[in-house]
Each structure stands twice: as structure tokens, then as C-alpha cells.
Design an enzyme around this catalytic site. Structure first.
Site, PDB file in Angstrom:
ATOM      1  N   CYS A 129       0.245   3.764   2.751  1.00 31.73           N
ATOM      2  CA  CYS A 129       0.711   3.218   4.032  1.00 31.73           C
ATOM      3  C   CYS A 129       2.204   3.469   4.209  1.00 31.73           C
ATOM      4  CB  CYS A 129       0.445   1.710   4.111  1.00 31.73           C
ATOM      5  SG  CYS A 129      -1.292   1.253   4.038  1.00 31.73           S
ATOM      6  N   CYS A 173       0.837  -1.210   0.000  1.00 26.10           N
ATOM      7  CA  CYS A 173       0.000   0.000   0.000  1.00 26.10           C
ATOM      8  C   CYS A 173       0.875   1.264   0.000  1.00 26.10           C
ATOM      9  CB  CYS A 173      -0.889  -0.053   1.241  1.00 26.10           C
ATOM     10  SG  CYS A 173      -1.688   1.480   1.691  1.00 26.10           S
TER      11      CYS A 173
END
Length: 104
Positions: free
Chosen positions: A31, A28
Site C-alpha cells: 500500500c 501494508c
């Protein structure tokens, strides 16, 4: 400084005081951008806020329990109760504003 949590130890590790948990995954991109911000928060808040992370790919029960449908999601708990749920990439300033409401 940041403790990696699992489904098995999440409740125990976040049951007292103020905790910030970053729910993330290696694949991600947002993230990966959130990670360094969370690290700065951990360094600055020290003992006032326990900062933790949970990999949602390796631990699926806890994210399901909290209805986490997208990542990054950050959950703030105070004495075991969820007080804030932040979905999406957050700036250091945004996190500080939230944490300052609960940290002593």
C-alpha cells in the site's frame, strides 16, 4: 488533491463522474508503494478523475460491502457504478490503461 474518504461519505463522494479509490492501511508495505503512484495519477488526471483513498482500519463497512479481502485494492467507479476492481499493487501504466477507458 486526494480526498480521504470515510464509511459515512464514500457513496456521496463517488456517486458522479469517474472515481478511483485506493483502499489501504498504514501497516501494508505494498500500500505504501501504491500511494505515490496514486498521487501521480491524481496530479495528471486532474478534474477528469476524482482520486480518493480509504483507510480500511478506520473504515470497515465500505471495504466489507465491496468484498475487499486484501489490500491494496483499487476500485474505479463511473457515475456511482463499480466498473473495475484491481487487487494488488498496480503500476502507473496499468492504472492509466484502466482509467483511459472511462475518463472523458
Amino acid at each position: 488533491m486526494i480526498k480521504n474518504l470515510t464509511d459515512q461519505n464514500f457513496e456521496q463522494e463517488t456517486s458522479t463522474g469517474v472515481t478511483l479509490t485506493d483502499f489501504w492501511a498504514t501497516w501494508c508495505p505494498p500500500c505504501r508503494m501504491q500511494g505515490p503512484i496514486v498521487e501521480k495519477i491524481a496530479a495528471e488526471y486532474g478534474d477528469r478523475v476524482k482520486v480518493t483513498k480509504m483507510d480500511v482500519d478506520a473504515n470497515q463497512e465500505t471495504p466489507l460491502k465491496f468484498g475487499i479481502m486484501s489490500i491494496p485494492t483499487l476500485i474505479v467507479k463511473k457515475d456511482g457504478q463499480v466498473v473495475e476492481k484491481l487487487v494488488g499493487l498496480r503500476s502507473k501504466d496499468q492504472l492509466e490503461q484502466v482509467l483511459n477507458r472511462y475518463a472523458d
